[in-house]
Structures are given as structure tokens and as C-alpha cells.
Design an enzyme around this catalytic site. Structure first.
Site, PDB file in Angstrom:
ATOM      1  N   ARG A  70       0.878  -1.150  -0.054  1.00 34.66           N
ATOM      2  CA  ARG A  70      -0.150   0.084  -0.001  1.00 34.66           C
ATOM      3  C   ARG A  70       0.885   1.181   0.158  1.00 34.66           C
ATOM      4  O   ARG A  70       1.873   1.461   0.563  1.00 34.66           O
ATOM      5  CB  ARG A  70      -0.902   0.062   1.247  1.00 34.66           C
ATOM      6  CG  ARG A  70      -2.013  -0.896   1.198  1.00 34.66           C
ATOM      7  CD  ARG A  70      -3.029  -0.961   2.375  1.00 34.66           C
ATOM      8  NE  ARG A  70      -2.344  -1.433   3.598  1.00 34.66           N
ATOM      9  CZ  ARG A  70      -1.767  -0.430   4.351  1.00 34.66           C
ATOM     10  NH1 ARG A  70      -1.796   0.650   4.224  1.00 34.66           N
ATOM     11  NH2 ARG A  70      -1.144  -1.097   5.496  1.00 34.66           N
ATOM     12  N   TYR A 214      -1.892  -3.504  -6.842  1.00 40.69           N
ATOM     13  CA  TYR A 214      -1.521  -4.469  -5.874  1.00 40.69           C
ATOM     14  C   TYR A 214      -2.446  -4.328  -4.649  1.00 40.69           C
ATOM     15  O   TYR A 214      -2.465  -3.026  -4.207  1.00 40.69           O
ATOM     16  CB  TYR A 214      -0.085  -4.493  -5.531  1.00 40.69           C
ATOM     17  CG  TYR A 214       0.157  -5.579  -4.384  1.00 40.69           C
ATOM     18  CD1 TYR A 214       0.025  -6.884  -4.678  1.00 40.69           C
ATOM     19  CD2 TYR A 214       1.088  -5.431  -3.360  1.00 40.69           C
ATOM     20  CE1 TYR A 214       0.205  -7.934  -3.844  1.00 40.69           C
ATOM     21  CE2 TYR A 214       1.501  -6.609  -2.459  1.00 40.69           C
ATOM     22  CZ  TYR A 214       1.000  -8.040  -3.083  1.00 40.69           C
ATOM     23  OH  TYR A 214       1.633  -8.930  -2.026  1.00 40.69           O
ATOM     24  N   LYS A 223      -9.630  -2.292   1.586  1.00 40.40           N
ATOM     25  CA  LYS A 223      -9.227  -1.362   2.537  1.00 40.40           C
ATOM     26  C   LYS A 223     -10.271  -0.013   2.278  1.00 40.40           C
ATOM     27  O   LYS A 223     -10.514   0.793   3.092  1.00 40.40           O
ATOM     28  CB  LYS A 223      -7.905  -0.913   2.611  1.00 40.40           C
ATOM     29  CG  LYS A 223      -7.163  -2.071   3.041  1.00 40.40           C
ATOM     30  CD  LYS A 223      -7.533  -2.556   4.189  1.00 40.40           C
ATOM     31  CE  LYS A 223      -7.076  -3.868   4.689  1.00 40.40           C
ATOM     32  NZ  LYS A 223      -6.025  -4.084   5.812  1.00 40.40           N
ATOM     33  N   HIS A 243     -10.537  -2.570  11.393  1.00 40.97           N
ATOM     34  CA  HIS A 243      -9.130  -3.421  10.925  1.00 40.97           C
ATOM     35  C   HIS A 243      -9.073  -4.454  11.954  1.00 40.97           C
ATOM     36  O   HIS A 243      -8.145  -4.464  12.724  1.00 40.97           O
ATOM     37  CB  HIS A 243      -7.924  -2.433  10.589  1.00 40.97           C
ATOM     38  CG  HIS A 243      -7.082  -3.249   9.947  1.00 40.97           C
ATOM     39  ND1 HIS A 243      -5.628  -2.782  10.165  1.00 40.97           N
ATOM     40  CD2 HIS A 243      -6.987  -4.098   8.958  1.00 40.97           C
ATOM     41  CE1 HIS A 243      -4.750  -3.618   9.573  1.00 40.97           C
ATOM     42  NE2 HIS A 243      -5.658  -4.324   8.712  1.00 40.97           N
ATOM     43  N   SER A 265      -1.295  -3.746  10.479  1.00 38.16           N
ATOM     44  CA  SER A 265      -0.888  -4.531   9.212  1.00 38.16           C
ATOM     45  C   SER A 265       0.352  -5.261   9.558  1.00 38.16           C
ATOM     46  O   SER A 265       1.362  -5.117  10.188  1.00 38.16           O
ATOM     47  CB  SER A 265      -0.700  -3.656   7.909  1.00 38.16           C
ATOM     48  OG  SER A 265      -1.589  -2.942   7.864  1.00 38.16           O
ATOM     49  N   CYS A 267       0.644  -7.555  11.909  1.00 37.38           N
ATOM     50  CA  CYS A 267       1.024  -7.720  13.153  1.00 37.38           C
ATOM     51  C   CYS A 267       0.274  -9.057  13.835  1.00 37.38           C
ATOM     52  O   CYS A 267       0.061  -9.075  14.960  1.00 37.38           O
ATOM     53  CB  CYS A 267       0.839  -6.510  14.091  1.00 37.38           C
ATOM     54  SG  CYS A 267       1.930  -5.293  13.611  1.00 37.38           S
ATOM     55  N   ASP A 290      -9.169  -9.711   8.706  1.00 36.06           N
ATOM     56  CA  ASP A 290      -8.443  -8.535   8.623  1.00 36.06           C
ATOM     57  C   ASP A 290      -9.837  -7.334   8.822  1.00 36.06           C
ATOM     58  O   ASP A 290      -9.338  -6.234   9.190  1.00 36.06           O
ATOM     59  CB  ASP A 290      -8.245  -8.323   7.031  1.00 36.06           C
ATOM     60  CG  ASP A 290      -7.290  -7.552   6.802  1.00 36.06           C
ATOM     61  OD1 ASP A 290      -6.447  -7.117   7.603  1.00 36.06           O
ATOM     62  OD2 ASP A 290      -7.627  -6.610   5.976  1.00 36.06           O
ATOM     63  N   ARG A 382       2.103 -12.173  -0.584  1.00 34.86           N
ATOM     64  CA  ARG A 382       0.748 -12.533  -0.082  1.00 34.86           C
ATOM     65  C   ARG A 382      -0.013 -13.740  -0.687  1.00 34.86           C
ATOM     66  O   ARG A 382       0.651 -14.072  -1.797  1.00 34.86           O
ATOM     67  CB  ARG A 382      -0.193 -11.584  -0.149  1.00 34.86           C
ATOM     68  CG  ARG A 382       0.265 -10.198   0.809  1.00 34.86           C
ATOM     69  CD  ARG A 382      -0.718  -9.419   1.371  1.00 34.86           C
ATOM     70  NE  ARG A 382      -0.094  -8.374   2.370  1.00 34.86           N
ATOM     71  CZ  ARG A 382      -0.664  -8.169   3.573  1.00 34.86           C
ATOM     72  NH1 ARG A 382      -1.635  -8.895   4.094  1.00 34.86           N
ATOM     73  NH2 ARG A 382       0.145  -7.428   4.417  1.00 34.86           N
TER      74      ARG A 382
HETATM   75  P1  GTP Z   1      -2.511  -7.461   7.391  1.00 37.44           P
HETATM   76  O1  GTP Z   1      -3.138  -8.771   6.508  1.00 37.44           O
HETATM   77  O2  GTP Z   1      -1.303  -6.926   6.824  1.00 37.44           O
HETATM   78  O3  GTP Z   1      -3.091  -6.778   8.007  1.00 37.44           O
HETATM   79  O4  GTP Z   1      -1.652  -8.568   8.669  1.00 37.44           O
HETATM   80  P2  GTP Z   1      -2.107  -9.537   9.939  1.00 37.44           P
HETATM   81  O5  GTP Z   1      -2.292  -8.757  11.010  1.00 37.44           O
HETATM   82  O6  GTP Z   1      -3.181 -10.440   9.336  1.00 37.44           O
HETATM   83  O7  GTP Z   1      -0.758 -10.236  10.099  1.00 37.44           O
HETATM   84  P3  GTP Z   1      -0.245 -11.752  10.071  1.00 37.44           P
HETATM   85  O8  GTP Z   1      -1.150 -12.595  10.885  1.00 37.44           O
HETATM   86  O9  GTP Z   1      -0.198 -12.242   8.606  1.00 37.44           O
HETATM   87  O10 GTP Z   1       1.248 -11.822  10.540  1.00 37.44           O
HETATM   88  C1  GTP Z   1       2.276 -11.260  10.183  1.00 37.44           C
HETATM   89  C2  GTP Z   1       3.424 -11.468  10.881  1.00 37.44           C
HETATM   90  O11 GTP Z   1       3.490 -11.658  12.062  1.00 37.44           O
HETATM   91  C3  GTP Z   1       3.987 -12.930  10.268  1.00 37.44           C
HETATM   92  O12 GTP Z   1       5.204 -12.754   9.698  1.00 37.44           O
HETATM   93  C4  GTP Z   1       3.697 -13.526  11.369  1.00 37.44           C
HETATM   94  O13 GTP Z   1       4.579 -14.835  11.362  1.00 37.44           O
HETATM   95  C5  GTP Z   1       3.894 -12.750  12.631  1.00 37.44           C
HETATM   96  N1  GTP Z   1       3.349 -13.061  13.851  1.00 37.44           N
HETATM   97  C6  GTP Z   1       1.927 -13.509  13.898  1.00 37.44           C
HETATM   98  N2  GTP Z   1       1.497 -13.982  15.168  1.00 37.44           N
HETATM   99  C7  GTP Z   1       2.454 -13.959  15.913  1.00 37.44           C
HETATM  100  C8  GTP Z   1       2.992 -14.017  17.363  1.00 37.44           C
HETATM  101  O14 GTP Z   1       2.013 -14.583  17.878  1.00 37.44           O
HETATM  102  N3  GTP Z   1       4.051 -13.950  17.486  1.00 37.44           N
HETATM  103  C9  GTP Z   1       5.111 -13.669  16.834  1.00 37.44           C
HETATM  104  N4  GTP Z   1       6.391 -13.547  17.245  1.00 37.44           N
HETATM  105  N5  GTP Z   1       5.092 -13.256  15.581  1.00 37.44           N
HETATM  106  C10 GTP Z   1       3.558 -13.540  14.933  1.00 37.44           C
HETATM  107  C1  SPV Z   2      -2.837  -4.568   5.132  1.00 35.87           C
HETATM  108  O1  SPV Z   2      -1.772  -3.956   5.029  1.00 35.87           O
HETATM  109  O2  SPV Z   2      -3.233  -4.051   6.420  1.00 35.87           O
HETATM  110  C2  SPV Z   2      -3.504  -5.603   4.472  1.00 35.87           C
HETATM  111  C3  SPV Z   2      -2.918  -5.801   3.292  1.00 35.87           C
HETATM  112  O3  SPV Z   2      -4.455  -6.323   5.119  1.00 35.87           O
HETATM  113  S1  SPV Z   2      -3.737  -4.543   1.825  1.00 35.87           S
HETATM  114  O4  SPV Z   2      -4.811  -5.283   1.458  1.00 35.87           O
HETATM  115  O5  SPV Z   2      -2.945  -4.497   0.720  1.00 35.87           O
HETATM  116  O6  SPV Z   2      -4.135  -3.567   2.443  1.00 35.87           O
HETATM  117 MN    MN Z   3      -4.942  -5.677   6.963  1.00 34.49          MN
END
Ligand code: GTP
Ligand code: SPV
Ligand code: MN
Length: 600
Positions: A70, A214, A223, A243, A265, A267, A290, A382
Site C-alpha cells: 500500500r 496490488y 481497505k 481493521h 498490518s 502484526c 482482517d 501474499r
Molecule cells: P495484514 O494482512 O497486513 O493486515 O496482517 P495481519 O495482522 O493479518 O498479520 P499476520 O497474521 O499475517 O502476521 C504477520 C507476521 O507476524 C507474520 O510474519 C507472522 O509470522 C508474525 N506473527 C503473527 N503472530 C505472531 C505471534 O504471536 N508471535 C510472533 N512472534 N510473531 C507473530
Molecule cells: C494491510 O496492509 O493491512 C493488508 C493488506 O491487509 S492490503 O490489502 O494490501 O491493505
Molecule cells: Mn490488514
């Protein structure tokens, strides 16, 4: 058919005049379209078909290396008045932006097909659902929208005919194949433009996006609509667009809790939403990963739906150890973007397997070996897959009425200061926790990875109006809900010890935090009062079976008054940015914390 609806047809015709596509295709949402467009993307070099024996009906896309996340500095909230966009958003005067972008849109689809995609966010006809129509010149966007939203021409037409509002969303990658003089050029695998605009008009509920193909820049149901436009709708109509992930956690006693969580994002939302609990007897079902729309209903409770139809999940770090449910969901019918290709025609990314393949084609299409200095998959690579493919999906995940929320979690990526879990003493204190969230930046957006930034409610890039008004709206929803309001918690899986490593195992062990939250909701855990909120006592928290030592536990909850006074002073500086629009209850809470921390 939406084509027969006068308002839709007129809008499509008006934009066709500006964008000047060679042809218009009205997408129905069928398997035939999916097969034809994915094949077209393969033939054009955007997609590589993965080995069908390993991953049937699945594809790898490589983007232009400049179009990988983004673009927050090119994202605009165009409200009539600048103060309504607020200090955290880029603002432009709507008429000026329309003029500027109309110029960019002019002829932008020459030589291309314009697709018209009718879709619903949430199940068609649900009382929290809403429809939209996206124009795009990207077949990648069409097939991605077919996974991420409910694309169905007949059902959308039915809703619009029944009087539902629809959100018009216009998208072009900004790479015409014919110029104004009629000169042609050949297409490239990932057309895009170095100038990008991601524009929301919150008052007229319109979206205009230009230059990127993308993710959140281009899949406009996500979003742009479900957060930026929907948050403004929610403010006007008394609901919330967030979110957040959404899960149902069922305890060993068979009690079900619905939990939402806002993490910035990359996290941990997808991982938390698909968790396999490491604490025996608990079950976690996924409802969303999400975005959540929530509405107070007649019984006084707050109900939530996931408006999406699929997952657009971060690939790196997703492995059998960390997220087995995601790995199973990815067996077939997947679009992968910017991951690496294996020699046998499958995908790989950092963290997928402990063994690293000897040879790969990296996300930019180059040979890669374990000695290569750069990662094989882009950090924001992704997967796109239908929600129903996750083995953890709740059987009723798309029930139109939604589920009543019991607890709301706010969390960021914090090496220091923020405890593993704390319970807000009131809705107001919970809103303060959300409003003062900060997190180390990730690769999900352009910017410096690792830098600590404020990200209130994980909505910094997604709030479609003045952030202070948004906090005020949350406080009002709390008033409406009164005693029925969900409890609010702050969480942090990312605190680090003195040796720099994570203090908390995270992932499936986060079920232990859910267990404590459930005990709190049942009145079975007393907790310990602190200045910030209620934290668990070690003896009432299920630590058994982890390697977390007493010393780790102490560090996970260490509350250094001096560090927290600094945090609070920083929050005061941040709040100052909002001037008079800062809601009084937040000013009050800040004042209380300052006084008490100064005394501590
Ligand atoms: P968006 O799709 O961008 O909104 O992200 P999201 O919040 O869904 O994040 P996602 O679950 O994909 O996690 C992103 C990163 O955080 C990955 O590299 C995971 O491995 C790491 N991660 C997720 N949960 C944990 C956790 O409990 N502990 C640690 N250390 N890392 C974590
Ligand atoms: C984020 O960045 O929080 C996402 C991926 O979930 S995107 O759809 O590209 O915003
Ligand atoms: Mn997101």
C-alpha cells in the site's frame, strides 16, 4: 443484471467516455470467467500456473518491483473540509482531486478491456452487508475480487433494484496500450504507473484508484470500501468498520466467546484468527482475519460480521509450525503474489519450511540460492484464497446476522513497555488503549520497517475521517451499549527480553491469553490492578506446558513508571495534534494517568 439498472449503466458509460477502453466486460462471477481470465493472465505472462499435481488451479503472480505494498503517502481522503479528514490523513479538496485524477484517467484504458465487477461485502442481503461495483482494467484484480468478495451480478442487481445503496469504485493500473496519437505499445506482465492515487470521497461514498495493481491499492472492496468509506458510513449511521479479525473461541467447558482484535498490518491478525490452541480443550474457529463490521442491535449487544469472502494473507512466516490451518487452506485455488517459485513448479517463502530449497526463482524472477543476499519472497508477498478453504472456518462464518462480541483486543508490535495482556477497567479506558496504540512498522506499507509509529485502533491508514471524531464515535457506541459493551483488552505478543528474543511463544500459545480473558469474563480470575489496567496473576494464568520462566513472566508484565510517563507524554503530544476535537473522556484519562505515573 446490473447492466439493466439505469444508475449503473449511466455511471459505467460516463467513465467509459473518460477511460476509453476498447471493450467493456460485465463480470457475472462464474467459474467460466475465472478459468478464462486466469488462462489469459498465464498467456500474458502475469501468472505462472503452478504444478497442478502439487497445487491445482493455483497461480503465482510477480508484480512490478515498485508495486509491492500500500502507498500511504498517495492515499487521500477528499472530504469537503480539511478538518473532516483530520491531521492523520492526506487531504485534497474533492473538486481539485477530481480534476487532477480525471486527467490521469483520461484514455487510461485505451487498448484494454474495462471489467465491471458487481460485488457484496458481507453475504448478499444481510442487515450489515452492502454492495459495490468496481471498474478495473486489471484481470488480476477481477480474479482476486472473485476470491476476496462475493462477485455475483444477479444478486447485486437484485439488491440494487430493492433500493440498496451501492458504492462506485473506479480502478485503472494507468498503463494504456494506445496513446492519444494512436501509437500502440505492447503490454507488460505487471502494468502499473509510477504515479499513484488511492482516493476516497467519504461524503459521496466514492473510490477512485490509479496507478497500482496490488492489494489494498487495487482490490477496492477491501481497505478503500470496507474500511475508509465504511468507517465514514458507520459514523453517520451508528456502526463501526474496523481493521480487526473475528473468532469464536470455545472453552473446555463448552462456552463460546466471540472475540475481535485490531492489530496493525502484518502484526498477527491472520495468525491469531487461524490459531490452533496449544492449551488443551480450547477450540478456535475463524470468522474473519482482517476486517470487521459491527452494529449494536435490538437486544442491546454489539454484532459483528466479516464483510470479506477470502484471505489476503502475508506469506512469509506462515508455516506448518506457526499456522497449519493457513497451510491447509492453501492446497488449491490460490493466487500467490511475489513469493518464490520452486524447481518443481510450486511456491516457497521464508518460514514455509525449516529446510531452505537449494534453488528457487525469487519474487523478481531471478535465480536464487540460500547464499543470495536478499529474501526469496518479498516481505509483503501474499496469498489470496477463499475463506471457506480454511479448515478452521466456522460453519456459520457468513451468517448474515453476525455474532455478538464478548471481547475486543488491541495490540501492536512492541519490543518494550507494553504487557502481554491487560484489561481496561472501562470502555473509556479501552478506547484510550486503542487511541494510544503504537507499533513497529512492517512491510505491509511503504516506509521504514521497524520504526515505532502511532497506529490508533490499527486504523491509521484506514480511517476515512478525522481520527479524533472516530474516537468520539467509539465512545458514543460505548454509551449505546452500556452494560452490554464487550470488555476491552490490550495485548502484545512481541515484547523482547534483555537478550533481544521474544519473551512470549505467541501463535497457538496465545490461546492462553484467551483462557485468562474467559476467566475474567466469568468472574473466575481476580487479576491484579495496575495503573494501566488489570493484569493476570501468574497463578491464575495457564502457563503450564510453555517454556516461559518466572523471569520471563516478570519481564512480560514489567511496568516501569518512568517509561510509561514517557509514553504518556508522547501520547499527550500526539493528542495535541487533534486540538479541540479530542474527546474530553480521553483528555481526562490521559490526565489521570499522568498524575498517577508522576506520583509512582
Ligand atoms: P495484514 O494482512 O497486513 O493486515 O496482517 P495481519 O495482522 O493479518 O498479520 P499476520 O497474521 O499475517 O502476521 C504477520 C507476521 O507476524 C507474520 O510474519 C507472522 O509470522 C508474525 N506473527 C503473527 N503472530 C505472531 C505471534 O504471536 N508471535 C510472533 N512472534 N510473531 C507473530
Ligand atoms: C494491510 O496492509 O493491512 C493488508 C493488506 O491487509 S492490503 O490489502 O494490501 O491493505
Ligand atoms: Mn490488514
Amino acid at each position: 443484471m446490473v447492466q439493466q439498472i439505469e444508475s449503473v449503466r449511466r455511471w459505467v458509460e460516463d467513465f467509459a467516455k473518460v477511460l476509453q477502453p476498447d471493450r467493456i466486460e460485465w463480470v457475472q462471477g462464474t467459474r467460466e470467467e475465472w478459468d478464462r481470465l486466469t488462462q489469459q493472465l498465464v498467456d500474458g505472462g502475469t501468472f505462472t500456473r503452478l504444478n497442478p499435481e502439487k497445487r491445482p488451479n493455483s497461480f503465482l503472480a510477480r508484480t512490478n518491483p515498485t508495486d509491492v505494498a500500500r502507498v500511504e503517502d498517495r492515499t487521500f481522503i477528499c472530504s469537503e473540509r480539511e478538518e473532516d479528514a483530520g491531521p492523520t490523513n492526506n487531504w485534497r479538496e474533492p473538486a481539485a482531486m477530481r480534476a487532477e485524477l480525471t486527467e490521469a484517467f483520461t484514455g487510461a484504458m485505451r487498448g484494454r478491456t474495462m471489467y465491471v465487477i458487481p460485488f457484496s461485502m458481507g453475504p448478499f442481503g444481510g442487515d450489515i452487508s452492502q454492495v459495490g461495483i468496481q471498474l478495473t482494467d486489471s484481470p488480476y484484480v477481477v480474479v482476486s475480487m472473485m476470491l476476496m468478495t462475493r462477485v455475483d451480478d444477479a444478486k447485486a442487481a437484485e439488491r440494487i433494484a430493492a433500493g440498496d445503496e451501492w458504492v462506485p469504485a473506479v480502478h485503472s493500473v494507468g498503463y494504456p496500450l494506445v496513446d492519444a496519437e494512436g501509437n500502440t505499445r505492447s503490454d507488460v506482465p505487471w502494468p502499473c504507473n509510477s504515479t499513484k492515487y488511492i482516493v476516497q470521497f467519504p461524503e459521496t461514498r466514492e473510490i477512485w484508484s490509479y496507478g497500482s495493481g496490488y492489494g489494498g491499492n487495487a482490490l477496492l472492496g477491501k481497505k478503500c470500501y470496507a474500511l475508509r468509506i465504511a468507517s465514514a458510513m458507520g459514523r453517520d449511521q451508528g456502526w463501526l468498520a474496523e481493521h480487526m479479525l473475528l473468532i469464536r473461541a470455545t472453552s473446555p467447558q463448552g462456552r463460546a466467546y466471540h472475540i475481535t482484535a485490531a492489530f496493525p498490518s502484518a502484526c498477527g491478525k491472520t495468525n491469531f484468527a487461524m490459531m490452533r490452541p496449544r492449551l488443551a480443550g480450547w477450540k478456535v474457529e475463524t470468522l474473519g482475519d482482517d476486517i470487521v463490521w459491527m452494529r449494536p442491535k435490538a437486544d442491546g449487544r454489539l454484532y459483528a460480521i466479516n464483510p470479506e469472502n477470502g484471505f489476503f494473507g502475508v506469506a512469509p512466516g506462515t508455516g506448518v509450525q506457526t499456522n497449519p490451518n493457513a497451510i491447509e487452506a492453501l492446497k488449491e485455488n490460490v493466487i500467490f503474489t511475489n513469493v518464490a517459485l520452486t524447481d518443481d513448479g510450486d511456491v516457497w517463502w521464508e518460514g514455509l519450511t525449516p529446510e531452505v530449497p537449494e534453488h528457487l526463482i525469487d519474487w523478481q524472477g531471478d535465480d536464487w540460492t540460500p547464499d543470495s543476499p536478499t529474501p526469496a519472497a518479498h516481505p509483503n508477498s501474499r496469498f489470496t484464497v477463499r475463506a471457506e478453504q480454511a479448515p478452521s472456518i466456522a460453519p456459520d462464518w457468513d451468517a448474515p446476522e453476525g455474532v455478538p462480541v464478548d471481547a475486543i483486543l488491541f495490540g501492536g508490535r512492541r519490543r518494550t513497555n507494553t504487557p502481554l495482556v491487560m484489561e481496561a477497567r472501562s470502555w473509556r479506558d479501552g478506547v484510550y488503549i486503542g487511541a494510544t496504540m503504537a507499533s513497529e512498522q512492517t512491510a505491509a506499507a511503504e516506509g521504514t520497517v521497524g520504526k515505532l509509529r502511532r497506529d490508533p485502533f490499527a486504523m491509521l491508514p484506514f480511517c476515512g475521517y478525522n481520527m479524533a471524531d472516530y474516537w468520539g464515535h467509539w465512545l458514543e457506541i460505548g454509551e449505546t451499549l452500556g452494560e452490554n459493551a464487550p470488555r476491552i483488552y490490550g495485548v502484545n505478543w512481541f515484547r523482547r527480553g534483555s537478550d533481544g528474543s521474544f519473551l512470549w511463544p505467541g501463535f497457538g500459545d496465545n490461546s492462553r491469553v484467551i483462557d485468562w480473558i474467559a476467566k475474567r469474563l466469568e468472574g473466575e480470575a481476580e487479576g491484579e490492578q495496575t495503573l494501566l489496567g488489570v493484569i493476570p496473576r501468574e497463578e491464575e494464568f495457564a502457563l503450564e506446558g510453555t517454556e516461559v520462566t518466572d523471569d520471563d513472566w516478570r519481564q512480560l508484565f514489567d511496568l516501569d513508571p518512568r517509561a510509561w510517563l514517557d509514553e504518556t507524554e508522547d501520547a499527550a503530544r500526539y493528542f495535541a495534534m487533534f486540538g479541540d476535537r479530542l474527546p474530553e473522556p480521553l483528555r481526562e484519562r490521559l490526565g489521570e494517568l499522568r498524575d498517577r505515573l508522576a506520583d509512582a
